[in-house]
Design a protein around this motif. Structure first.
Motif, PDB file in Angstrom:
ATOM      1  N   LEU A  99       5.836 -18.387   9.698  1.00 19.51           N
ATOM      2  CA  LEU A  99       5.264 -17.987   7.926  1.00 19.51           C
ATOM      3  C   LEU A  99       6.855 -18.886   7.294  1.00 19.51           C
ATOM      4  N   LYS A 100       7.965 -18.899   8.053  1.00 22.27           N
ATOM      5  CA  LYS A 100       9.255 -18.308   7.507  1.00 22.27           C
ATOM      6  C   LYS A 100       9.858 -19.945   7.984  1.00 22.27           C
ATOM      7  N   GLN A 101       9.020 -20.266   9.651  1.00 18.83           N
ATOM      8  CA  GLN A 101       9.249 -21.907   9.769  1.00 18.83           C
ATOM      9  C   GLN A 101       8.774 -22.854   8.997  1.00 18.83           C
ATOM     10  N   ALA A 102       7.703 -21.837   8.358  1.00 17.19           N
ATOM     11  CA  ALA A 102       6.859 -23.516   7.648  1.00 17.19           C
ATOM     12  C   ALA A 102       7.502 -24.179   5.952  1.00 17.19           C
ATOM     13  N   GLY A 103       8.524 -22.620   5.570  1.00 17.82           N
ATOM     14  CA  GLY A 103       9.332 -23.004   4.843  1.00 17.82           C
ATOM     15  C   GLY A 103       8.929 -21.996   3.444  1.00 17.82           C
ATOM     16  N   LEU A 104       8.430 -20.495   3.996  1.00 22.66           N
ATOM     17  CA  LEU A 104       8.142 -19.835   2.855  1.00 22.66           C
ATOM     18  C   LEU A 104       9.390 -18.817   2.239  1.00 22.66           C
ATOM     19  N   MET A 105       9.957 -18.506   1.853  1.00 23.59           N
ATOM     20  CA  MET A 105      11.701 -18.333   1.555  1.00 23.59           C
ATOM     21  C   MET A 105      11.606 -16.863   0.498  1.00 23.59           C
ATOM     22  N   ARG A 106      10.272 -16.248   0.212  1.00 24.91           N
ATOM     23  CA  ARG A 106       9.794 -14.802   0.306  1.00 24.91           C
ATOM     24  C   ARG A 106       8.994 -13.665   0.472  1.00 24.91           C
ATOM     25  N   VAL A 107       8.595 -12.714   0.921  1.00 27.65           N
ATOM     26  CA  VAL A 107       7.551 -11.896   0.585  1.00 27.65           C
ATOM     27  C   VAL A 107       7.505 -10.739  -0.750  1.00 27.65           C
ATOM     28  N   ASN A 108       6.548 -10.503  -0.993  1.00 25.32           N
ATOM     29  CA  ASN A 108       6.851  -9.073  -2.058  1.00 25.32           C
ATOM     30  C   ASN A 108       5.464  -8.280  -1.147  1.00 25.32           C
ATOM     31  N   VAL A 109       6.108  -7.425  -0.631  1.00 19.24           N
ATOM     32  CA  VAL A 109       5.218  -6.389  -0.176  1.00 19.24           C
ATOM     33  C   VAL A 109       4.404  -5.396  -0.726  1.00 19.24           C
ATOM     34  N   SER A 110       3.732  -4.926  -0.956  1.00 14.53           N
ATOM     35  CA  SER A 110       2.710  -4.082  -1.686  1.00 14.53           C
ATOM     36  C   SER A 110       2.418  -2.406  -0.898  1.00 14.53           C
ATOM     37  N   LEU A 111       3.224  -1.692  -1.365  1.00 13.52           N
ATOM     38  CA  LEU A 111       3.830  -0.594  -0.521  1.00 13.52           C
ATOM     39  C   LEU A 111       3.500   1.071  -1.106  1.00 13.52           C
ATOM     40  N   ASP A 112       2.810   1.478  -1.440  1.00 12.99           N
ATOM     41  CA  ASP A 112       2.085   2.137  -2.611  1.00 12.99           C
ATOM     42  C   ASP A 112       2.920   4.389  -2.548  1.00 12.99           C
ATOM     43  N   ALA A 113       3.120   4.600  -0.774  1.00 14.59           N
ATOM     44  CA  ALA A 113       3.473   5.139  -0.571  1.00 14.59           C
ATOM     45  C   ALA A 113       3.828   5.516   1.666  1.00 14.59           C
ATOM     46  N   LEU A 114       4.918   6.225   1.740  1.00 14.27           N
ATOM     47  CA  LEU A 114       5.757   6.974   2.932  1.00 14.27           C
ATOM     48  C   LEU A 114       4.049   7.463   3.320  1.00 14.27           C
TER      49      LEU A 114
ATOM     50  N   ARG B 121      14.546   5.583  -1.487  1.00 12.36           N
ATOM     51  CA  ARG B 121      15.589   6.192  -0.699  1.00 12.36           C
ATOM     52  C   ARG B 121      15.193   5.216   0.190  1.00 12.36           C
ATOM     53  N   TYR B 122      14.167   4.627   1.276  1.00 15.97           N
ATOM     54  CA  TYR B 122      14.201   3.613   2.807  1.00 15.97           C
ATOM     55  C   TYR B 122      14.561   2.549   2.150  1.00 15.97           C
ATOM     56  N   CYS B 123      14.403   2.302   0.525  1.00 15.76           N
ATOM     57  CA  CYS B 123      14.767   0.793   0.123  1.00 15.76           C
ATOM     58  C   CYS B 123      16.072   0.357   0.106  1.00 15.76           C
ATOM     59  N   LYS B 124      17.177   1.493  -0.289  1.00 17.52           N
ATOM     60  CA  LYS B 124      18.673   1.883  -0.609  1.00 17.52           C
ATOM     61  C   LYS B 124      19.160   1.383   0.818  1.00 17.52           C
ATOM     62  N   GLU B 125      18.904   2.070   1.801  1.00 18.81           N
ATOM     63  CA  GLU B 125      19.240   1.918   2.783  1.00 18.81           C
ATOM     64  C   GLU B 125      18.982   1.256   4.012  1.00 18.81           C
ATOM     65  N   ARG B 126      17.293   0.095   3.508  1.00 19.66           N
ATOM     66  CA  ARG B 126      17.912  -1.136   4.237  1.00 19.66           C
ATOM     67  C   ARG B 126      18.469  -2.059   3.536  1.00 19.66           C
ATOM     68  N   GLU B 127      18.475  -1.796   1.985  1.00 16.87           N
ATOM     69  CA  GLU B 127      19.333  -2.720   0.845  1.00 16.87           C
ATOM     70  C   GLU B 127      17.911  -3.756   0.640  1.00 16.87           C
ATOM     71  N   ILE B 128      16.795  -3.430   0.935  1.00 15.94           N
ATOM     72  CA  ILE B 128      15.788  -3.878   0.157  1.00 15.94           C
ATOM     73  C   ILE B 128      15.471  -3.549  -1.460  1.00 15.94           C
ATOM     74  N   THR B 129      15.209  -4.698  -2.170  1.00 18.46           N
ATOM     75  CA  THR B 129      14.524  -4.339  -3.769  1.00 18.46           C
ATOM     76  C   THR B 129      13.407  -3.679  -3.314  1.00 18.46           C
ATOM     77  N   LEU B 130      13.290  -3.116  -4.552  1.00 15.03           N
ATOM     78  CA  LEU B 130      12.416  -2.344  -5.301  1.00 15.03           C
ATOM     79  C   LEU B 130      11.397  -2.547  -6.453  1.00 15.03           C
ATOM     80  N   ARG B 131      10.199  -3.031  -6.598  1.00 14.75           N
ATOM     81  CA  ARG B 131       9.231  -2.785  -8.215  1.00 14.75           C
ATOM     82  C   ARG B 131       9.100  -2.168  -7.802  1.00 14.75           C
TER      83      ARG B 131
ATOM     84  N   VAL C 185      10.536   8.391  -5.350  1.00 14.78           N
ATOM     85  CA  VAL C 185      12.225   8.750  -4.759  1.00 14.78           C
ATOM     86  C   VAL C 185      12.399   9.170  -3.436  1.00 14.78           C
ATOM     87  N   LYS C 186      10.482   9.389  -2.538  1.00 11.41           N
ATOM     88  CA  LYS C 186      11.315   8.718  -0.838  1.00 11.41           C
ATOM     89  C   LYS C 186      11.249   7.428  -0.548  1.00 11.41           C
ATOM     90  N   LEU C 187      10.651   6.565  -1.384  1.00 17.10           N
ATOM     91  CA  LEU C 187      10.063   4.639  -1.123  1.00 17.10           C
ATOM     92  C   LEU C 187      12.126   4.182  -1.974  1.00 17.10           C
TER      93      LEU C 187
END
Length: 339
Positions: free
Chosen positions: A118-133, A185-195, A181-183
């Motif tokens: 996907l990246k090699q084809a030109g995709l720039m971003r993914v929004n991943v749905s994740l509702d719980a750890l 914290r996970y995103c903060k540690e990985r420096e991932i934007t959480l929506r 809070v769990k998710l």
């Protein structure tokens, strides 16, 4: 050679800048807020392959939309990665003059195998749905036996491939609010934007009730227990209220689709998997572009039809929402229109 842009605006002078294209109505999850298994059972009839917009038709439509000001494309579903040869479509779209951003919304299950292509084809971003750890809560949310570990591996694959990642979490009171809070914290540690997304009244089948909504105010209180946060300016057409942890570039966003209004500067159009154009996520009906394209319409006629639809647009559902509209308005399912 620069393409001439004829920027169209609707009745409230909102420009057309973002296009979401659903490429598949099927999904391998049965999330209760989108595609509840009680409704979308094993005998549910999804679209046949010949009913879906072809890649040729998608490419042609996107080209006409770019002439009218569209700069950002997001591929959605259902689960878009259930469609065959998605990298081929992305490669074609990435070569269209005027497209500045191509993203894809996914539940992440197929990213382990597909992220690199996907990246090699030109995709720039993914929004991943994740509702719980937590596995049990995640499985209750997704209506299947899939564990959060599978999605986390997909996120790792996307990051390793060089894709930007955002995580979307729909929060439903009494079900997964303990995971906020769990998710975060996970995103903060990985420096991932959480929506965070408030459980919203999209479609007819998700059993929406305001008592199940965890509001923006409540979400901010929970996240603030991790670290102090500060507000970040929104961009035109953005529906999330943005914040970041002080002293970092790591953001969280809240799509307060129920407790706030967010239609004021909406710049998004949506095309369903069978080629109907919708000018609002909460729309009651769409405009059949597939039939128009297949009838032999020229590019100029397609451009003119899109212009006519957008310039007549008056949607502002979140500003007009009342208890009565929630009950009585017949809205399109999110799995059909694309989130």
């Amino acid at each position: 050679m620069e393409m001439e842009i004829n920027q169209v605006k609707d009745k409230y002078l909102r420009p057309l800048q973002d296009l979401r294209v659903s490429i598949m109505d099927k999904c391998n999850f049965r999330c209760s807020y989108c595609m509840p298994k009680e409704v979308f059972g094993d005998d549910y009839v999804f679209m046949r392959e010949e009913e879906l917009l072809s890649f040729d038709e998608i490419e042609r439509l996107v080209l006409q939309f770019t002439k009218l000001g569209v700069k950002k494309i997001r591929l959605t579903g259902g689960e878009p990665l259930l469609r065959k040869n998605v990298p081929d479509l992305i490669k074609r779209l990435s070569q269209i003059n005027g497209i500045e951003d191509i993203a894809l919304t996914t539940n992440g299950v197929h990213l382990v195998k597909q992220a690199k292509d996907l990246k090699q084809a030109g995709l720039m971003r993914v929004n991943v749905s994740l509702d719980a750890l937590t596995t049990g809560i995640f499985q209750e949310m997704n209506g299947r036996k899939v564990t959060s570990a599978v999605v986390l591996k997909g996120i790792d694959a996307a990051l390793a491939a060089g894709l930007k990642v955002k995580i979307n979490m729909v929060v439903k009171k009494g079900l997964n609010e303990s995971e906020v809070v769990k998710l975060a914290r996970y995103c903060k540690e990985r420096e991932i934007t959480l929506r965070f997304i408030e459980f919203m009244d999209v479609g007819q089948t998700n059993g929406w009730d305001f008592s199940q909504v965890v509001t923006k105010k409540e979400l901010l209180e929970k996240v603030s227990t991790i670290a102090p946060i500060e507000k970040v300016d929104r961009e035109l057409g953005e529906v999330a209220t943005r914040y970041r942890y002080k002293g970092t570039n790591t953001e969280i966003g809240i799509i307060s689709s129920v407790s706030d209004t967010f239609c004021g500067d909406c710049t998004r159009a949506r095309i369903s998997a069978d080629g109907k154009l919708f000018t609002c996520l909460f729309a009651e009906e769409g405009y059949d572009l597939r039939e128009f394209v297949q009838s032999g319409a020229s590019d100029a006629e397609i451009e003119s039809k899109i212009t006519e639809i957008w310039t007549g647009r008056t949607d502002k559902y979140s500003e007009e929402r009342t208890e009565e509209t929630v009950k009585n308005r017949k809205k399109i399912e999110m799995s059909y229109i694309g989130g």
